[in-house]
Design an enzyme around this catalytic site. Structure first.
Site, PDB file in Angstrom:
ATOM      1  N   THR A  11      50.869  42.200  47.090  1.00 29.48           N
ATOM      2  CA  THR A  11      51.288  41.306  46.008  1.00 29.48           C
ATOM      3  C   THR A  11      52.761  41.522  45.671  1.00 29.48           C
ATOM      4  O   THR A  11      53.483  40.585  45.345  1.00 29.48           O
ATOM      5  CB  THR A  11      50.436  41.557  44.743  1.00 29.48           C
ATOM      6  OG1 THR A  11      49.056  41.593  45.103  1.00 29.48           O
ATOM      7  CG2 THR A  11      50.654  40.477  43.699  1.00 29.48           C
ATOM      8  N   SER A  71      55.598  50.361  40.732  1.00 29.16           N
ATOM      9  CA  SER A  71      55.324  49.750  39.442  1.00 29.16           C
ATOM     10  C   SER A  71      54.441  50.610  38.538  1.00 29.16           C
ATOM     11  O   SER A  71      54.813  51.709  38.192  1.00 29.16           O
ATOM     12  CB  SER A  71      54.704  48.377  39.670  1.00 29.16           C
ATOM     13  OG  SER A  71      54.642  47.681  38.469  1.00 29.16           O
ATOM     14  N   HIS A  72      53.258  50.096  38.214  1.00 27.87           N
ATOM     15  CA  HIS A  72      52.388  50.784  37.255  1.00 27.87           C
ATOM     16  C   HIS A  72      51.522  51.847  37.919  1.00 27.87           C
ATOM     17  O   HIS A  72      50.742  52.504  37.230  1.00 27.87           O
ATOM     18  CB  HIS A  72      51.487  49.751  36.576  1.00 27.87           C
ATOM     19  CG  HIS A  72      50.711  48.965  37.583  1.00 27.87           C
ATOM     20  ND1 HIS A  72      51.301  47.994  38.377  1.00 27.87           N
ATOM     21  CD2 HIS A  72      49.421  49.040  37.975  1.00 27.87           C
ATOM     22  CE1 HIS A  72      50.388  47.490  39.191  1.00 27.87           C
ATOM     23  NE2 HIS A  72      49.250  48.102  38.968  1.00 27.87           N
ATOM     24  N   LYS A  97      60.363  47.147  48.149  1.00 29.77           N
ATOM     25  CA  LYS A  97      60.343  45.704  48.413  1.00 29.77           C
ATOM     26  C   LYS A  97      61.761  45.174  48.516  1.00 29.77           C
ATOM     27  O   LYS A  97      62.712  45.782  48.012  1.00 29.77           O
ATOM     28  CB  LYS A  97      59.564  44.964  47.329  1.00 29.77           C
ATOM     29  CG  LYS A  97      60.216  44.977  45.970  1.00 29.77           C
ATOM     30  CD  LYS A  97      59.418  44.074  45.022  1.00 29.77           C
ATOM     31  CE  LYS A  97      60.032  44.092  43.643  1.00 29.77           C
ATOM     32  NZ  LYS A  97      59.539  43.035  42.789  1.00 29.77           N
ATOM     33  N   ASP A 150      56.069  49.314  31.873  1.00 33.07           N
ATOM     34  CA  ASP A 150      55.458  50.064  32.971  1.00 33.07           C
ATOM     35  C   ASP A 150      56.478  50.870  33.764  1.00 33.07           C
ATOM     36  O   ASP A 150      57.645  50.988  33.373  1.00 33.07           O
ATOM     37  CB  ASP A 150      54.678  49.114  33.888  1.00 33.07           C
ATOM     38  CG  ASP A 150      55.599  48.193  34.677  1.00 33.07           C
ATOM     39  OD1 ASP A 150      56.700  47.916  34.192  1.00 33.07           O
ATOM     40  OD2 ASP A 150      55.207  47.756  35.783  1.00 33.07           O
ATOM     41  N   ASP A 156      58.314  50.466  36.389  1.00 35.52           N
ATOM     42  CA  ASP A 156      59.593  49.883  36.810  1.00 35.52           C
ATOM     43  C   ASP A 156      60.163  48.895  35.800  1.00 35.52           C
ATOM     44  O   ASP A 156      61.133  48.195  36.097  1.00 35.52           O
ATOM     45  CB  ASP A 156      59.442  49.213  38.177  1.00 35.52           C
ATOM     46  CG  ASP A 156      58.438  48.077  38.171  1.00 35.52           C
ATOM     47  OD1 ASP A 156      57.476  48.134  37.377  1.00 35.52           O
ATOM     48  OD2 ASP A 156      58.599  47.124  38.958  1.00 35.52           O
ATOM     49  N   ASP A 211      59.020  46.069  34.365  1.00 34.64           N
ATOM     50  CA  ASP A 211      58.849  44.614  34.371  1.00 34.64           C
ATOM     51  C   ASP A 211      57.639  44.145  33.566  1.00 34.64           C
ATOM     52  O   ASP A 211      57.513  42.959  33.282  1.00 34.64           O
ATOM     53  CB  ASP A 211      58.843  44.043  35.802  1.00 34.64           C
ATOM     54  CG  ASP A 211      57.781  44.650  36.687  1.00 34.64           C
ATOM     55  OD1 ASP A 211      57.027  45.528  36.218  1.00 34.64           O
ATOM     56  OD2 ASP A 211      57.699  44.245  37.870  1.00 34.64           O
ATOM     57  N   ARG A 212      56.747  45.061  33.196  1.00 32.49           N
ATOM     58  CA  ARG A 212      55.583  44.644  32.388  1.00 32.49           C
ATOM     59  C   ARG A 212      55.820  44.940  30.916  1.00 32.49           C
ATOM     60  O   ARG A 212      56.652  45.774  30.568  1.00 32.49           O
ATOM     61  CB  ARG A 212      54.332  45.407  32.820  1.00 32.49           C
ATOM     62  CG  ARG A 212      53.913  45.101  34.221  1.00 32.49           C
ATOM     63  CD  ARG A 212      52.589  45.771  34.534  1.00 32.49           C
ATOM     64  NE  ARG A 212      52.198  45.396  35.890  1.00 32.49           N
ATOM     65  CZ  ARG A 212      50.953  45.345  36.319  1.00 32.49           C
ATOM     66  NH1 ARG A 212      49.964  45.684  35.516  1.00 32.49           N
ATOM     67  NH2 ARG A 212      50.679  44.985  37.549  1.00 32.49           N
ATOM     68  N   THR A 262      48.755  34.623  42.120  1.00 36.10           N
ATOM     69  CA  THR A 262      49.172  35.875  41.504  1.00 36.10           C
ATOM     70  C   THR A 262      50.380  36.475  42.221  1.00 36.10           C
ATOM     71  O   THR A 262      50.415  36.503  43.450  1.00 36.10           O
ATOM     72  CB  THR A 262      47.991  36.867  41.550  1.00 36.10           C
ATOM     73  OG1 THR A 262      46.950  36.337  40.740  1.00 36.10           O
ATOM     74  CG2 THR A 262      48.390  38.239  41.041  1.00 36.10           C
ATOM     75  N   GLU A 277      48.758  37.152  33.422  1.00 41.49           N
ATOM     76  CA  GLU A 277      47.860  37.856  32.499  1.00 41.49           C
ATOM     77  C   GLU A 277      48.017  39.368  32.589  1.00 41.49           C
ATOM     78  O   GLU A 277      47.587  40.088  31.707  1.00 41.49           O
ATOM     79  CB  GLU A 277      46.406  37.448  32.762  1.00 41.49           C
ATOM     80  CG  GLU A 277      45.944  37.520  34.220  1.00 41.49           C
ATOM     81  CD  GLU A 277      45.980  38.882  34.833  1.00 41.49           C
ATOM     82  OE1 GLU A 277      45.560  39.813  34.138  1.00 41.49           O
ATOM     83  OE2 GLU A 277      46.429  39.009  35.994  1.00 41.49           O
ATOM     84  N   LYS A 324      59.681  39.477  36.398  1.00 48.43           N
ATOM     85  CA  LYS A 324      59.188  39.591  35.046  1.00 48.43           C
ATOM     86  C   LYS A 324      59.977  40.706  34.363  1.00 48.43           C
ATOM     87  O   LYS A 324      60.594  41.524  35.025  1.00 48.43           O
ATOM     88  CB  LYS A 324      57.688  39.839  35.009  1.00 48.43           C
ATOM     89  CG  LYS A 324      57.177  41.028  35.797  1.00 48.43           C
ATOM     90  CD  LYS A 324      55.658  40.973  35.844  1.00 48.43           C
ATOM     91  CE  LYS A 324      55.045  42.206  36.466  1.00 48.43           C
ATOM     92  NZ  LYS A 324      54.942  42.103  37.943  1.00 48.43           N
ATOM     93  N   ARG A 374      39.069  42.438  40.554  1.00 51.08           N
ATOM     94  CA  ARG A 374      39.431  41.990  39.208  1.00 51.08           C
ATOM     95  C   ARG A 374      38.572  40.782  38.848  1.00 51.08           C
ATOM     96  O   ARG A 374      38.468  39.839  39.640  1.00 51.08           O
ATOM     97  CB  ARG A 374      40.903  41.588  39.146  1.00 51.08           C
ATOM     98  CG  ARG A 374      41.863  42.669  39.618  1.00 51.08           C
ATOM     99  CD  ARG A 374      43.253  42.417  39.059  1.00 51.08           C
ATOM    100  NE  ARG A 374      44.280  43.206  39.721  1.00 51.08           N
ATOM    101  CZ  ARG A 374      44.493  44.511  39.539  1.00 51.08           C
ATOM    102  NH1 ARG A 374      43.704  45.198  38.732  1.00 51.08           N
ATOM    103  NH2 ARG A 374      45.470  45.140  40.171  1.00 51.08           N
TER     104      ARG A 374
HETATM  105  C1  VG1 Z   1      49.030  43.014  40.073  1.00 49.20           C
HETATM  106  C2  VG1 Z   1      48.911  41.911  39.045  1.00 49.20           C
HETATM  107  C3  VG1 Z   1      49.897  40.799  39.353  1.00 49.20           C
HETATM  108  C4  VG1 Z   1      51.312  41.381  39.420  1.00 49.20           C
HETATM  109  C5  VG1 Z   1      51.347  42.511  40.426  1.00 49.20           C
HETATM  110  C6  VG1 Z   1      52.687  43.201  40.475  1.00 49.20           C
HETATM  111  O1  VG1 Z   1      48.684  42.518  41.357  1.00 49.20           O
HETATM  112  O2  VG1 Z   1      47.599  41.406  39.001  1.00 49.20           O
HETATM  113  O3  VG1 Z   1      49.780  39.806  38.371  1.00 49.20           O
HETATM  114  O4  VG1 Z   1      52.231  40.396  39.793  1.00 49.20           O
HETATM  115  O5  VG1 Z   1      50.359  43.487  40.094  1.00 49.20           O
HETATM  116  O6  VG1 Z   1      53.049  43.696  39.231  1.00 49.20           O
HETATM  117  P1  VG1 Z   1      47.252  42.728  42.016  1.00 49.20           P
HETATM  118  O7  VG1 Z   1      47.346  42.128  43.382  1.00 49.20           O
HETATM  119  O8  VG1 Z   1      46.980  44.208  42.014  1.00 49.20           O
HETATM  120  O9  VG1 Z   1      46.283  42.019  41.131  1.00 49.20           O
HETATM  121  V1  VG1 Z   1      53.893  45.162  39.148  1.00 49.20           V
HETATM  122  O10 VG1 Z   1      54.410  45.388  37.568  1.00 49.20           O
HETATM  123  O11 VG1 Z   1      52.777  46.131  39.837  1.00 49.20           O
HETATM  124  O12 VG1 Z   1      55.175  44.927  40.194  1.00 49.20           O
HETATM  125 CO    CO Z   2      55.901  46.658  37.355  1.00 47.08          CO
END
Ligand code: VG1
Ligand code: CO
Length: 543
Positions: free
Chosen positions: A18, A113-114, A126, A277, A279, A281-282, A344, A364, A376, A496
């Site tokens: 993603t 990220s998270h 990335k 989070d 990085d 962005d959340r 997504t 979401e 984001k 999910r």
């Molecule tokens: C998750 C979220 C998605 C978001 C992605 C990256 O992906 O659901 O909405 O864009 O993380 O966010 P997934 O495929 O695990 O549902 V971040 O802040 O991890 O860059």
């Molecule tokens: Co993030």
């Protein structure tokens, strides 16, 4: 200049998900693993000689080592300059800001990220394109294809570059410019929001608590909230970035940001709480003993956008990811602007923003942003909320309740089942697909299935098609259940389940989402055979 061509053999698992390639640190530390992927990026994007790259990461474990490797590979692959954040740090939205402001030939962002960090935690990488946004699927597919056929990579033999002082140095003929990771970003925020009004709000005793979760936003939050807006230093908690995020899980939700949640639900709670989070962005937005669902947050920002100077001229349109609730659609309709539904992942918003079709975007999953960058943006969302609170002089809860009274409430929740065996998760998805023919028309309690499909998206700008983006079960009253497998995890599978029901009746708006959605939750379990197939009867995380 001593460029080494190193023979290598491909890894077969370097498929970006993603949001980039995410793997455990020990995977990335295997000989040639990071190098192969970086070479695959450089080969796929056809680097113009002498161009500039943006580089930075969220500071997690292995960030520094990876930055050094990438700098030496950039020098060996024809880049003329790299803008790198001091200490190797750039939040994801700040990296996007730098790419755009200095018109660099894209950037490489190091982050998972998270996901938790540390020697056994996760790492990620990335590529963002010159518009500042995550590479679209056709680019990530090209990178993956290249990673499977590589036979060598190029790297400069040179000592490490000093990254802790700002300034310029030479690396085999390439310039390395160590930049302030915060300054350009903070300046941009000042131009978008009414800092004077927020400063006044805070000076008047409004109490704010921001949890940086020992991740990248600490220095950004200190500069913006404390230095520029005059909040007390104690307003920012867990402000020092740590390579393992202090052992925590830097995901700003009710489960993982519990330290902040306890403060906002405790005695003497502050007026406003927020977290970001790994990085940056959340975002999670809390009022006093009140949680704002990210889907509602997008809708409320859209409905109040004109209160922020940067958006006073109005919005071109709104985009939301498919599993995000339709609360934003109602606002778009009232404003007479288009609303787009994308798969997504932020990479799907880029084309719409570049074409001037949308101004605000949201997911979401605690992601909100606008066309100020192409990612984001956590602190942006927090400042937007503070700007709205300062202008409306109302509490967060009052603003949300008024919004629901006007538009109705899209009651919403997401249930995550983390760490499922792959077989069980794939079995659930296959079973759902197999039920497509029989489900429509079926009555279940007070609900009747109207349609089911696997979401696919045709990009209105470039016509590219993305299929298999999540199973949707729609009911005749507009309620919805969506099933999707995560594309960011590094172990097992995460299923999910997204649940949404529309409630126009104000007298029911006080209900807890889990209570209001109880019947849909049961239906989700029964049509997916989740309990039988996974042996689990409770989600790992509820948001
Ligand atoms: C998750 C979220 C998605 C978001 C992605 C990256 O992906 O659901 O909405 O864009 O993380 O966010 P997934 O495929 O695990 O549902 V971040 O802040 O991890 O860059
Ligand atoms: Co993030």
């Amino acid at each position: 200049m001593n460029i080494r061509k190193v023979s290598t053999t491909p890894f077969n698992d370097q498929k970006p998900g993603t949001s980039g390639l995410r793997k455990r640190v020990p995977v990335f530390r295997q000989a040639h693993y990071l190098e192969n992927f970086v070479q695959a990026i450089f080969d796929s994007i056809e680097v113009p000689q002498g161009t500039t790259l943006t580089l930075g990461g969220d500071g997690r474990y292995y960030n520094r080592e990876a930055i050094q490797i990438i700098l030496k590979m950039a020098a060996a692959n024809g880049f003329g300059r790299v803008l790198v954040g001091q200490g190797g740090i750039l939040s994801t939205p700040a990296a996007s800001c730098i790419i755009r402001k200095y018109a660099t030939f894209g950037g490489i962002i190091l982050s998972a990220s998270h996901n938790p960090g540390g020697p056994d935690g996760d790492f990620g990488i990335k590529y963002n394109t010159p518009n500042g946004g995550p590479a679209p699927e056709k680019v990530t597919e090209a990178i993956f294809a290249r990673s499977k056929e590589l036979t060598e990579y190029r790297i400069l033999d040179a000592p490490d570059v000093a990254l802790d002082e700002m300034g310029e140095s030479d690396l085999g003929g390439m310039r390395v410019q160590v930049i302030d990771p915060v300054a350009d970003y903070a300046k941009m925020m000042e131009a978008l929001f009414d800092f004077g009004a927020i400063r006044q709000l805070l000076a008047g005793g409004f109490r704010l608590k921001f949890d940086a979760m020992h991740a990248v936003t600490g220095p950004y939050a200190q500069e913006i909230f404390v230095k520029r807006l005059g909040a007390p230093a104690a307003s920012v908690m867990n402000a020092v970035p740590l390579p393992d995020f202090g052992g925590g899980h830097p995901d700003p939700n009710l489960t993982y940001a519990h330290e902040l949640v306890e403060v906002l639900y405790g005695a003497d709670a502050p007026d406003f709480g927020a977290a970001s989070d790994g990085d940056g962005d959340r975002n999670m937005i809390l009022g006093q003993r009140f949680f704002v669902t990210p889907s509602d947050s997008l809708a409320i920002l859209a409905a109040n956008a004109q209160l922020a100077p940067g958006y006073a001229q109005g919005l071109a349109g709104i985009a939301r990811s498919m599993p995000t609730s339709a609360a934003a659609d109602r606002v778009a309709q009232a404003l007479g602007i288009p609303c787009f539904e994308t798969p997504t992942g932020w990479k799907f918003f880029g084309n719409l923003m570049d074409a001037g079709e949308v101004t605000l975007c949201g997911e979401e999953s605690f992601g909100t942003g606008s066309d100020h960058v192409r990612e984001k943006d956590g602190l942006w969302a927090v400042l937007f909320w503070l700007n709205i609170v300062a202008a409306r002089k109302q509490s967060v809860e009052a603003i949300v309740r008024e919004h629901w009274a006007k538009f109705g409430r899209n009651v919403y929740s997401r249930h995550d089942y983390e760490g499922l065996p792959l077989d069980a998760a794939n079995g659930v998805m296959k079973h759902l697909h197999d039920s497509f023919a029989t489900l429509p028309g079926t009555k279940m309690g007070s609900y009747q299935v109207q349609f089911c499909d696997d979401f696919s998206y045709t990009d209105p700008v470039d016509g590219s098609v993305s299929t298999g983006q999540g199973v949707r079960i729609g009911f005749s009253d507009g309620s919805r259940i969506v099933f999707r497998l995560s594309g960011t995890g590094t172990e097992g599978a995460t299923l999910r389940i997204y649940l949404e029901a529309y409630e126009p009746d104000v007298s029911k708006h006080h209900l807890d989402a889990q209570v209001a959605l109880a019947e849909l939750i049961e239906i989700a379990a029964s049509i997916s055979e989740l309990r039988e197939r996974s042996g689990r009867d409770q989600p790992t995380v509820i948001t």
